[in-house]
Design an enzyme around this catalytic site. Structure first.
Site, PDB file in Angstrom:
ATOM      1  N   LEU A  16      10.718  -7.473   9.532  1.00  0.00           N
ATOM      2  CA  LEU A  16      11.868  -6.607   9.780  1.00  0.00           C
ATOM      3  C   LEU A  16      11.525  -5.643  10.920  1.00  0.00           C
ATOM      4  O   LEU A  16      10.427  -5.084  10.939  1.00  0.00           O
ATOM      5  CB  LEU A  16      12.221  -5.832   8.517  1.00  0.00           C
ATOM      6  CG  LEU A  16      13.693  -5.493   8.426  1.00  0.00           C
ATOM      7  CD1 LEU A  16      14.489  -6.707   7.962  1.00  0.00           C
ATOM      8  CD2 LEU A  16      13.927  -4.331   7.475  1.00  0.00           C
ATOM      9  N   LEU A  66       6.636   3.201   1.727  1.00  0.00           N
ATOM     10  CA  LEU A  66       7.519   2.049   1.903  1.00  0.00           C
ATOM     11  C   LEU A  66       8.604   2.294   2.939  1.00  0.00           C
ATOM     12  O   LEU A  66       9.123   3.395   3.066  1.00  0.00           O
ATOM     13  CB  LEU A  66       8.156   1.686   0.564  1.00  0.00           C
ATOM     14  CG  LEU A  66       7.151   1.388  -0.553  1.00  0.00           C
ATOM     15  CD1 LEU A  66       7.880   0.967  -1.831  1.00  0.00           C
ATOM     16  CD2 LEU A  66       6.151   0.329  -0.142  1.00  0.00           C
ATOM     17  N   HIS A  67       8.909   1.219   3.679  1.00  0.00           N
ATOM     18  CA  HIS A  67      10.003   1.233   4.646  1.00  0.00           C
ATOM     19  C   HIS A  67      10.907   0.046   4.347  1.00  0.00           C
ATOM     20  O   HIS A  67      10.649  -0.720   3.400  1.00  0.00           O
ATOM     21  CB  HIS A  67       9.458   1.212   6.079  1.00  0.00           C
ATOM     22  CG  HIS A  67       8.434   0.130   6.308  1.00  0.00           C
ATOM     23  ND1 HIS A  67       8.746  -1.213   6.239  1.00  0.00           N
ATOM     24  CD2 HIS A  67       7.101   0.186   6.570  1.00  0.00           C
ATOM     25  CE1 HIS A  67       7.664  -1.929   6.472  1.00  0.00           C
ATOM     26  NE2 HIS A  67       6.648  -1.112   6.664  1.00  0.00           N
ATOM     27  N   HIS A  99       9.306  -3.404   3.585  1.00  0.00           N
ATOM     28  CA  HIS A  99       8.835  -3.612   2.208  1.00  0.00           C
ATOM     29  C   HIS A  99      10.024  -3.879   1.280  1.00  0.00           C
ATOM     30  O   HIS A  99       9.962  -4.734   0.396  1.00  0.00           O
ATOM     31  CB  HIS A  99       8.122  -2.363   1.691  1.00  0.00           C
ATOM     32  CG  HIS A  99       6.864  -1.982   2.409  1.00  0.00           C
ATOM     33  ND1 HIS A  99       6.766  -0.857   3.195  1.00  0.00           N
ATOM     34  CD2 HIS A  99       5.643  -2.570   2.440  1.00  0.00           C
ATOM     35  CE1 HIS A  99       5.526  -0.758   3.667  1.00  0.00           C
ATOM     36  NE2 HIS A  99       4.823  -1.787   3.236  1.00  0.00           N
ATOM     37  N   GLN A 129      -2.926 -12.709   7.389  1.00  0.00           N
ATOM     38  CA  GLN A 129      -3.086 -12.374   5.968  1.00  0.00           C
ATOM     39  C   GLN A 129      -2.332 -13.367   5.090  1.00  0.00           C
ATOM     40  O   GLN A 129      -2.843 -13.840   4.073  1.00  0.00           O
ATOM     41  CB  GLN A 129      -2.576 -10.951   5.734  1.00  0.00           C
ATOM     42  CG  GLN A 129      -2.434 -10.541   4.282  1.00  0.00           C
ATOM     43  CD  GLN A 129      -2.059  -9.083   4.158  1.00  0.00           C
ATOM     44  OE1 GLN A 129      -2.868  -8.206   4.429  1.00  0.00           O
ATOM     45  NE2 GLN A 129      -0.832  -8.801   3.758  1.00  0.00           N
ATOM     46  N   MET A 135       0.842  -1.203   0.000  1.00  0.00           N
ATOM     47  CA  MET A 135       0.000   0.000   0.000  1.00  0.00           C
ATOM     48  C   MET A 135       0.878   1.255   0.000  1.00  0.00           C
ATOM     49  O   MET A 135       0.372   2.354   0.265  1.00  0.00           O
ATOM     50  CB  MET A 135      -0.936  -0.008   1.206  1.00  0.00           C
ATOM     51  CG  MET A 135      -1.914  -1.184   1.156  1.00  0.00           C
ATOM     52  SD  MET A 135      -3.444  -0.894   2.045  1.00  0.00           S
ATOM     53  CE  MET A 135      -2.819  -0.682   3.705  1.00  0.00           C
ATOM     54  N   GLN A 185       5.584 -11.810   6.911  1.00  0.00           N
ATOM     55  CA  GLN A 185       5.049 -12.532   8.074  1.00  0.00           C
ATOM     56  C   GLN A 185       4.507 -11.578   9.130  1.00  0.00           C
ATOM     57  O   GLN A 185       3.814 -11.992  10.040  1.00  0.00           O
ATOM     58  CB  GLN A 185       6.148 -13.388   8.699  1.00  0.00           C
ATOM     59  CG  GLN A 185       6.300 -14.723   8.001  1.00  0.00           C
ATOM     60  CD  GLN A 185       7.183 -15.652   8.793  1.00  0.00           C
ATOM     61  OE1 GLN A 185       8.305 -15.276   9.139  1.00  0.00           O
ATOM     62  NE2 GLN A 185       6.709 -16.832   9.068  1.00  0.00           N
ATOM     63  N   LYS A 186       4.862 -10.313   9.009  1.00  0.00           N
ATOM     64  CA  LYS A 186       4.302  -9.297   9.903  1.00  0.00           C
ATOM     65  C   LYS A 186       2.775  -9.390   9.926  1.00  0.00           C
ATOM     66  O   LYS A 186       2.146  -9.199  10.957  1.00  0.00           O
ATOM     67  CB  LYS A 186       4.773  -7.930   9.424  1.00  0.00           C
ATOM     68  CG  LYS A 186       3.889  -6.775   9.820  1.00  0.00           C
ATOM     69  CD  LYS A 186       4.488  -6.071  10.964  1.00  0.00           C
ATOM     70  CE  LYS A 186       3.656  -4.965  11.549  1.00  0.00           C
ATOM     71  NZ  LYS A 186       2.654  -4.373  10.734  1.00  0.00           N
TER      72      LYS A 186
HETATM   73  P1  AMP Z   1       1.421  -3.026   3.457  1.00  0.00           P
HETATM   74  O1  AMP Z   1       1.986  -1.945   2.611  1.00  0.00           O
HETATM   75  O2  AMP Z   1       1.335  -2.694   4.902  1.00  0.00           O
HETATM   76  O3  AMP Z   1       0.129  -3.585   2.896  1.00  0.00           O
HETATM   77  O4  AMP Z   1       2.458  -4.232   3.399  1.00  0.00           O
HETATM   78  C1  AMP Z   1       2.850  -4.774   2.174  1.00  0.00           C
HETATM   79  C2  AMP Z   1       3.617  -6.036   2.422  1.00  0.00           C
HETATM   80  O5  AMP Z   1       4.769  -5.748   3.212  1.00  0.00           O
HETATM   81  C3  AMP Z   1       2.806  -7.090   3.191  1.00  0.00           C
HETATM   82  O6  AMP Z   1       3.095  -8.369   2.647  1.00  0.00           O
HETATM   83  C4  AMP Z   1       3.341  -6.941   4.586  1.00  0.00           C
HETATM   84  O7  AMP Z   1       3.217  -8.116   5.355  1.00  0.00           O
HETATM   85  C5  AMP Z   1       4.790  -6.607   4.328  1.00  0.00           C
HETATM   86  N1  AMP Z   1       5.410  -5.934   5.474  1.00  0.00           N
HETATM   87  C6  AMP Z   1       4.979  -4.827   6.111  1.00  0.00           C
HETATM   88  N2  AMP Z   1       5.783  -4.516   7.148  1.00  0.00           N
HETATM   89  C7  AMP Z   1       6.737  -5.471   7.189  1.00  0.00           C
HETATM   90  C8  AMP Z   1       7.857  -5.744   8.047  1.00  0.00           C
HETATM   91  N3  AMP Z   1       8.162  -4.958   9.086  1.00  0.00           N
HETATM   92  N4  AMP Z   1       8.623  -6.819   7.772  1.00  0.00           N
HETATM   93  C9  AMP Z   1       8.335  -7.633   6.737  1.00  0.00           C
HETATM   94  N5  AMP Z   1       7.291  -7.434   5.890  1.00  0.00           N
HETATM   95  C10 AMP Z   1       6.501  -6.385   6.114  1.00  0.00           C
END
Ligand code: AMP
Length: 282
Positions: free
Chosen positions: A173, A29-30, A33, A150, A26, A145-146
């Site tokens: 992470l 990004l950090h 991602h 899902q 979404m 896996q966060k």
């Molecule tokens: P989001 O943008 O929050 O929808 O996340 C996109 C993808 O990044 C999803 O598969 C999340 O599980 C993954 N994600 C988000 N934060 C982390 C994190 N800290 N470590 C690993 N994967 C992450």
């Protein structure tokens, strides 16, 4: 790196690639991602990252409108991480008509944990992921896996619809203090950011107790909830679950599951206005 907004242009660009790899996001990004992107890169012959804030997975009172949208910075970071294509459709592009066909995941996967506290969330997630799969037609997709539940829901969707897509999990992470990286961490004040690590610490306390032989899960869960509540959090849940199906283990099987990598502790809690989630495999 190509930045593409339309489904037609994406299809045209991907024509000829045999094994697209997809990382759905979404945006905002950090490093978490970007770790997914780096993990996905060698798994395909072209790496697509999607950026789409999916209205369908937000409840009316949630943060859809305020969710941070930082497309330019995201594209810069993706390019540096080796991404080949950013698919960043507008809402009108991805949902040209109201999306009335939806994927309804089974209640035994979604009536619990996140699905219980965010009704409709996994319908929204599955529907957009299915649509992104239709647009990109990846052979492999990487999820974090966060978002533990899902990941399980997506795996089962792919399996039950016989989609020819390998789902790869990427470990969570964390910041140096242990807080799981999340776009929603940006909502935290300085003071809240210091406090935020307590969620992962509560999960660690539960995991350590399980490893040390604790079997009274109700007590573990209550103590963890009480500890966070006492610090000013509003916890939704802190739970011990079986990894296999996210159901509560029977008391008699807890010790064996803890010894054989069969448990996960999961938590969700609000700190001020920010809702954070995290989990730890035991
Ligand atoms: P989001 O943008 O929050 O929808 O996340 C996109 C993808 O990044 C999803 O598969 C999340 O599980 C993954 N994600 C988000 N934060 C982390 C994190 N800290 N470590 C690993 N994967 C992450």
């Amino acid at each position: 790196m190509k930045i593409i907004q339309s489904v037609a242009a994406l299809r045209a660009h991907l024509d000829g690639f045999r094994r697209p790899a997809l990382v759905p996001t979404m945006g905002n990004l950090h490093e978490g991602h970007l770790a997914l992107v780096r993990q996905a890169k060698p798994l395909g012959d072209v790496l697509v990252a999607s950026i789409f804030v999916n209205r369908l997975q937000f409840l009316p009172h949630e943060d859809f409108d305020s969710y941070p949208r930082t497309l330019q910075a995201d594209c810069d970071a993706l390019q540096a991480a080796g991404c080949d294509v950013v698919f960043a459709p507008t809402e009108a592009e991805l949902y040209p008509q109201p999306q009335t066909f939806k994927i309804n995941p089974p209640s035994e996967l979604t009536d619990l944990l996140e699905g219980h506290f965010r009704p409709g969330f996994f319908t929204g997630v599955c529907t957009v992921v299915m649509k992104l799969f239709a647009c990109v037609q990846p052979r492999v997709a990487v999820f974090g896996q966060k978002d533990y539940q899902q990941l399980m829901v997506i795996r089962q969707m792919v399996q039950q619809f016989a989609l020819p897509i390998e789902i790869v999990a990427s470990p969570t992470l964390r910041a140096a203090d242990g807080l799981a990286l999340s776009s929603r961490n940006n909502y935290l004040s300085k003071k809240e950011r210091l406090e935020a690590v307590q969620l992962s610490q509560a999960l660690q306390t539960m995991a350590r107790a399980l490893q040390a032989g604790a079997t009274d899960m109700a007590r573990l869960e209550q103590e963890a909830m009480a500890a966070l509540t006492a610090r000013g959090w509003q916890p939704d849940y802190l739970c011990v679950r079986r990894r296999a199906d996210l159901q509560a283990p029977a008391a008699a099987e807890v010790a064996a599951l803890a010894q054989h990598a069969g448990l996960v502790v999961l938590g969700a809690a609000k700190l001020g206005k920010t809702r954070l989630i995290d989990n730890l495999e035991v």
